[in-house]
Scaffold this motif. Structure first.
Motif, PDB file in Angstrom:
ATOM      1  N   LYS A  22      -7.132   9.823   4.842  1.00 30.05           N
ATOM      2  CA  LYS A  22      -7.910   8.886   4.033  1.00 30.05           C
ATOM      3  C   LYS A  22      -6.981   7.941   3.284  1.00 30.05           C
ATOM      4  N   ASP A  23      -5.909   8.473   2.735  1.00 24.35           N
ATOM      5  CA  ASP A  23      -4.945   7.636   2.023  1.00 24.35           C
ATOM      6  C   ASP A  23      -4.293   6.620   2.969  1.00 24.35           C
ATOM      7  N   GLN A  24      -3.958   7.060   4.172  1.00 23.86           N
ATOM      8  CA  GLN A  24      -3.354   6.155   5.150  1.00 23.86           C
ATOM      9  C   GLN A  24      -4.324   5.040   5.536  1.00 23.86           C
ATOM     10  N   LEU A  25      -5.588   5.394   5.758  1.00 26.36           N
ATOM     11  CA  LEU A  25      -6.584   4.384   6.114  1.00 26.36           C
ATOM     12  C   LEU A  25      -6.801   3.384   4.980  1.00 26.36           C
ATOM     13  N   ARG A  31      -3.631  -3.516   3.313  1.00 23.62           N
ATOM     14  CA  ARG A  31      -2.688  -4.441   3.954  1.00 23.62           C
ATOM     15  C   ARG A  31      -3.419  -5.509   4.762  1.00 23.62           C
ATOM     16  N   VAL A  32      -4.443  -5.088   5.511  1.00 21.90           N
ATOM     17  CA  VAL A  32      -5.202  -6.050   6.317  1.00 21.90           C
ATOM     18  C   VAL A  32      -5.909  -7.055   5.417  1.00 21.90           C
ATOM     19  N   GLU A  33      -6.517  -6.578   4.329  1.00 15.19           N
ATOM     20  CA  GLU A  33      -7.186  -7.489   3.400  1.00 15.19           C
ATOM     21  C   GLU A  33      -6.203  -8.475   2.787  1.00 15.19           C
ATOM     22  N   ASN A  34      -5.003  -8.012   2.455  1.00 16.82           N
ATOM     23  CA  ASN A  34      -3.983  -8.903   1.895  1.00 16.82           C
ATOM     24  C   ASN A  34      -3.546  -9.945   2.924  1.00 16.82           C
TER      25      ASN A  34
END
Length: 108
Positions: A22-25, A31-34
């Motif tokens: 969950k933390d990795q996701l 990162r994708v949102e950034n």
């Protein structure tokens, strides 16, 4: 009692693994949102842009199609010109004559 302890340890291990996943996701999602907010394509470079890939693929298909169409048109025009201006043998009759000569065998 031993079975319960083993099942409990497996369950705890699975929960820890799930929490780590969950933390990795969540990290990947941040990162994708950034990257999306910054305007960076998903692959990290301009060459990975799906828009650029689509444009290149479309250009190549257009080039291949125009080349094929141009080749067909050129072939038709050349064939029509040659048929009108030069005595071209009838291929069907030539093949029939050749097949009949093969059936008869060698002539002496």
């Amino acid at each position: 009692m031993c079975v319960c302890v083993c099942v409990y340890k497996d369950t705890v291990t699975q929960l820890k693994d799930l929490a780590e996943l969950k933390d990795q996701l969540e990290n990947i999602q941040r990162r994708v949102e950034n990257e999306v907010q910054a305007g960076i394509p998903q692959g990290g470079s301009v060459l990975a842009s799906p828009f650029l890939k689509g444009a290149v693929a479309g250009y190549l298909v257009a080039k291949l199609r125009s080349t094929a169409i141009l080749g067909v048109c050129l072939g038709i025009c050349t064939g029509a010109f040659v048929a009108q201006n030069y005595p071209i043998p009838d291929i069907e009759q030539t093949l029939r004559d050749y097949a009949n000569s093969l059936k008869k065998g060698p002539s002496n």
